[in-house]
Enzyme design. Structure first.
Site, PDB file in Angstrom:
ATOM      1  N   ASP A 709       0.872  -1.173   0.000  1.00 49.78           N
ATOM      2  CA  ASP A 709       0.000   0.000   0.000  1.00 49.78           C
ATOM      3  C   ASP A 709       0.915   1.231   0.000  1.00 49.78           C
ATOM      4  O   ASP A 709       2.097   1.147   0.348  1.00 49.78           O
ATOM      5  CB  ASP A 709      -0.944   0.001   1.214  1.00 49.78           C
ATOM      6  CG  ASP A 709      -2.127   0.955   0.989  1.00 49.78           C
ATOM      7  OD1 ASP A 709      -2.083   1.751   0.019  1.00 49.78           O
ATOM      8  OD2 ASP A 709      -3.092   0.911   1.783  1.00 49.78           O
TER       9      ASP A 709
HETATM   10  C1  BGC Z   1      -4.918   3.482   0.281  1.00 52.40           C
HETATM   11  C2  BGC Z   1      -5.074   2.583  -0.929  1.00 52.40           C
HETATM   12  C3  BGC Z   1      -4.930   3.405  -2.173  1.00 52.40           C
HETATM   13  C4  BGC Z   1      -3.580   4.081  -2.165  1.00 52.40           C
HETATM   14  C5  BGC Z   1      -3.296   4.933  -3.394  1.00 52.40           C
HETATM   15  C6  BGC Z   1      -3.672   4.327   0.215  1.00 52.40           C
HETATM   16  O1  BGC Z   1      -3.701   5.319   1.177  1.00 52.40           O
HETATM   17  O2  BGC Z   1      -4.925   2.722   1.454  1.00 52.40           O
HETATM   18  O3  BGC Z   1      -6.316   1.942  -0.894  1.00 52.40           O
HETATM   19  O4  BGC Z   1      -5.124   2.612  -3.302  1.00 52.40           O
HETATM   20  O5  BGC Z   1      -3.515   4.936  -1.038  1.00 52.40           O
HETATM   21  O6  BGC Z   1      -4.037   6.092  -3.370  1.00 52.40           O
END
Ligand code: BGC
Length: 765
Positions: A709
């Site tokens: 993530d």
């Molecule tokens: C989130 C993800 C997301 C990623 C990119 C993170 O903060 O947990 O779900 O896809 O950011 O924006």
């Protein structure tokens, strides 16, 4: 078009007929509307008050009528050109009902002002009803609608106290409800929320005749609501979460705010209906059970025939519309396993199917099937056989109905005379300090603290030693079968491998960065974009996309083909905007009503979550766009999400929190999976070898790649070691190099991750 032309050149080539753009096109907005209609759940309808009779005058109360929450905030948000609110929806049906405009205008002006003064949409305080408008409303009509909304977002959990109450009604809302119930004869409640909230205030109040759970229905949500209220659409959504009377009734509530550093999942596998239907005296906490939802018509289920062939149960039945209006029904099948040495939930959903649209008097034969071994219990304590999935001996009942409660009488039973060991696995991700866990009689058993040494895995590597070449093999040569991947990887230096294992800068309209991008070898840059309620493009790009309803609503449709269509439609919007990887679907479990990201997730039940996610992935990947089920795993709280440790039994991990991922992986083979920020029993998800190699790759046979993530707190080299292939949106190249020089990781380990990345890129058109 040439392979990877979109990735490399970011062309503005529309995908619609006659070169029209499909991004936020009429067809997709219509699909969004269709889903919003189908996932709304009619909770209450005394005296068949809904649909509201033609020609009725209505007074609409509540600021939420002018402040429709289409979805939640953060990466799950979508930039749109408009959002239809409930007032606009009702006005659109002026041929059917009359709205007291002055009252609605009061709310609209109030909302506009509050937003101008910096209030957040969805979090605006409920204003008192002006006395004069109340009087006028009463003169005009005896029918009122109350609209309540809620907002939540990524990174922040909600609270349930007077200052910030997500679950309970807030002071202004309580006053609103009291005033309206004291002054009107007929009252309808509309809930525009992203997670379970208190429903007891209307469920147990006879003065309120009807209530509709609208969830957060995307950009067309207000229109969908109005069309259900006026009877143009017959609701067919069913709850995929239990609505309990009090926040404290949910077993996760007690410990939800105990610590920022950890969450102890002491309720174990007893999440949602598994808790309420099993634990003594908890049934009565339920206001609306899992699977429940009313319709403007009625259905019967008859002629059920069940036959068993080995482990496979096949069910055939007839669903008939015995009412007066066309509608759809959801057939749900539950399995009741015998209580034995491993604590069991009373019932578990094991199959479901939604009927087609059935005209009044029409019927449809429905076939369902499932494998009983998929519902075996994981014995993490060695009650029968440690680390094995087991079907315990005894009587198993199959129940069919239209909710977990409705499914009460067995339609088929079978007896297992001996325990069956379904699958022998290994102990992975087990807890060190859970303390205790709930069992089915409502008591807790002790779980002793144990220090664990985490396992490592022997992997099969390709022949990836560095070989200097005089020529350069291009990735296209590999894609076209003129060269092989091992040879391609062998020509890459260690530095080039490391470069490929981190995210790279945005191109075009992307704002979550990309992967690949090594010109010398023709590796195209492939861009990512967020979801899941639509393709998220930052507002400053000026590109609007279709906001579909949130995942919770989509799940409540129980309509697999519909979800697949949404996946496909979103994927095409991604493709048209030259985005190759859609960070969708999200399928963490609804453990607590307060989790800030519930709206992005489907359900409290892993089967529903897994089936919905699999449908979404199939739809997305049918267009050669990469789907990314996330967040693997046990990310059920947002507070301190980068550092919070989910302390949980291995059984609950396997049977509840990763079961949906397992179903999704086995059914739809996603090309990428995103690990979560949190730790699982002391080990960060992205550094978690047992989770990634042991379970995901070895046990489930997952062949795709894995991303971290975004901006997690894990160490890059440890992620590579664990098989988490890429660090997004950027990595720690220096530290990885150092680890390589120190012998903590090997070139093979780097190359293996690159191999998976490149195989993903090769699949792109
Ligand atoms: C989130 C993800 C997301 C990623 C990119 C993170 O903060 O947990 O779900 O896809 O950011 O924006």
């Amino acid at each position: 078009m040439q392979k990877w032309a979109r990735e490399k050149f970011q062309p503005c080539i529309p995908l619609g007929e006659n070169h029209t753009r499909i991004t936020e096109c009429e067809t997709n907005r219509q699909l969004s509307y269709e889903a919003a209609c189908e996932g709304s759940v009619l909770l209450k309808n005394n005296n068949d008050f809904l649909p509201i009779g033609k020609g009725t005058a209505v007074a609409v109360f509540g600021k939420a009528q002018a402040d429709y929450v289409k979805g939640g905030g953060g990466s799950g948000d979508v930039t749109v050109s408009y959002v239809k609110n409930i007032y606009e929806g009702l006005k659109n049906r002026a041929d059917r009902i009359t709205i007291f405009d002055r009252l609605s205008m009061f709310y609209k002006e109030y909302v506009d002002n509050e937003l101008k003064n910096g209030a957040y949409s969805g979090d605006i305080t409920e204003p008192p009803i002006p006395a004069e408008l109340l009087e006028e409303s009463k003169k005009l009509t005896d029918t009122a609608i109350i609209v309540i909304n809620r907002f939540s977002q990524e990174g922040i959990d909600r609270k349930n106290d007077e200052a910030d109450s997500y679950f309970n009604l807030r002071a202004g809302e309580r006053e609103l409800v009291e005033t309206v119930t004291a002054n009107f004869e007929h009252i309808v409640v509309l809930l525009n929320v992203g997670a379970m909230i208190d429903v007891s205030w209307f469920a147990y109040n006879d003065k309120i005749e009807a209530a509709l759970m609208l969830w957060q229905g995307g950009m067309e949500g207000g229109f969908a609501a109005a069309d259900i209220i006026t009877g143009i659409v017959n609701p067919s959504g069913k709850l995929t979460d239990t609505c309990a009377a009090r926040f404290s009734d949910y077993p996760s509530s007690e410990g939800f705010y105990e610590s920022d550093d950890y969450v102890k999942y002491i309720e174990d596998i007893f999440v949602g209906y598994r808790y309420f239907e099993t634990i003594p005296d908890k049934k009565e906490c339920v206001v609306y059970p899992f699977g429940y939802g009313l319709s403007y018509t009625e259905f019967s289920i008859s002629d059920a025939e069940v036959n068993q062939s080995g482990n496979k149960i096949n069910i055939s039945l007839v669903a008939a519309n015995i009412g007066k209006t066309a509608g759809k029904e959801v057939i749900q099948v539950y399995l009741e396993a015998p209580e034995g040495n491993i604590a069991k939930p009373k019932k578990v959903l094991c199959a479901f199917e939604k009927t087609d649209m059935l005209e009044a008097g029409e019927s449809q034969r429905i076939q369902l099937s499932f494998d009983i071994t998929d519902f075996a219990s994981y014995d993490d304590m060695g009650a029968i056989q440690k680390s094995a999935y087991i079907l315990e001996k005894g009587i198993y009942n199959i129940l069919i109905g239209s909710s977990v409660r409705d499914a009460a009488q067995p339609v088929y039973s079978f007896n297992l005379s001996e325990n069956v060991i379904v699958e022998q696995l290994n102990e992975y991700c087990a807890p060190e300090r859970l303390g205790k866990r709930l069992i089915s009689d409502g008591t807790y058993i002790d779980v002793p603290d144990i220090r664990r040494s985490r396992k490592t895995f022997k992997r099969e590597y390709g022949n990836w030693d560095y070989k200097k070449r005089s020529d350069v093999i291009m990735l296209l040569d590999v894609a076209e079968g003129k060269s092989d991947m091992d040879e391609f990887i062998s020509q890459l230096t260690d530095d080039e491998l490391i470069y490929l294992l981190e995210g790279h800068k945005n191109r075009g309209v992307a704002n979550t960065c990309g992967m690949g991008d090594l010109e010398k070898y023709g590796i195209p840059p492939v861009m990512t974009a967020d979801g899941p309620a639509g393709v998220r493009i930052n507002a400053e790009c000026g590109v609007n996309t279709t906001a579909f309803p949130v995942a919770t609503l989509l799940a409540c449709t129980w309509n697999i083909p519909l979800i697949e269509r949404i996946g496909k439609a979103g994927a095409l919007e991604a493709k048209e905007n030259n985005l190759s990887i859609w960070l969708t679907p999200a399928l963490n479990i609804h453990r607590s009503p307060l989790c800030g990201r519930n709206f992005e997730y489907f359900s409290e039940d892993p089967l529903v979550s897994g089936k919905m996610a699999a449908a979404m992935v199939r739809g997305i990947q049918s267009e050669n766009i990469v789907a990314v089920p996330k967040h693997f795993a046990c990310n059920n709280k947002e507070t301190n999400r980068y550092e919070s440790d989910s302390i949980i039994s291995e059984r609950a991990i396997r049977e509840i929190y990763i079961k949906g991922f397992e179903i999704c992986v086995r059914e739809s083979k996603p090309w990428m999976i995103m690990t979560s920020y949190n730790l699982i029993n002391g080990v960060r998800a992205s550094e978690n070898t047992e989770l990634i190699e042991g379970i995901l790759r070895d046990e489930w046979g997952y062949k795709g790649m894995i991303t971290s993530d975004w901006e997690n707190h894990a160490e890059h080299w440890k992620e590579i070691k664990a098989g988490n292939d890429i660090k997004m949106p950027y990595g720690q190249p220096e530290k990885v190099k150092e680890a390589l020089n120190d012998g903590k990781i090997t070139r093979e380990e780097l190359a293996e991750c690159v191999n998976r990345l490149l195989n993903m890129i090769i699949k792109l058109q």
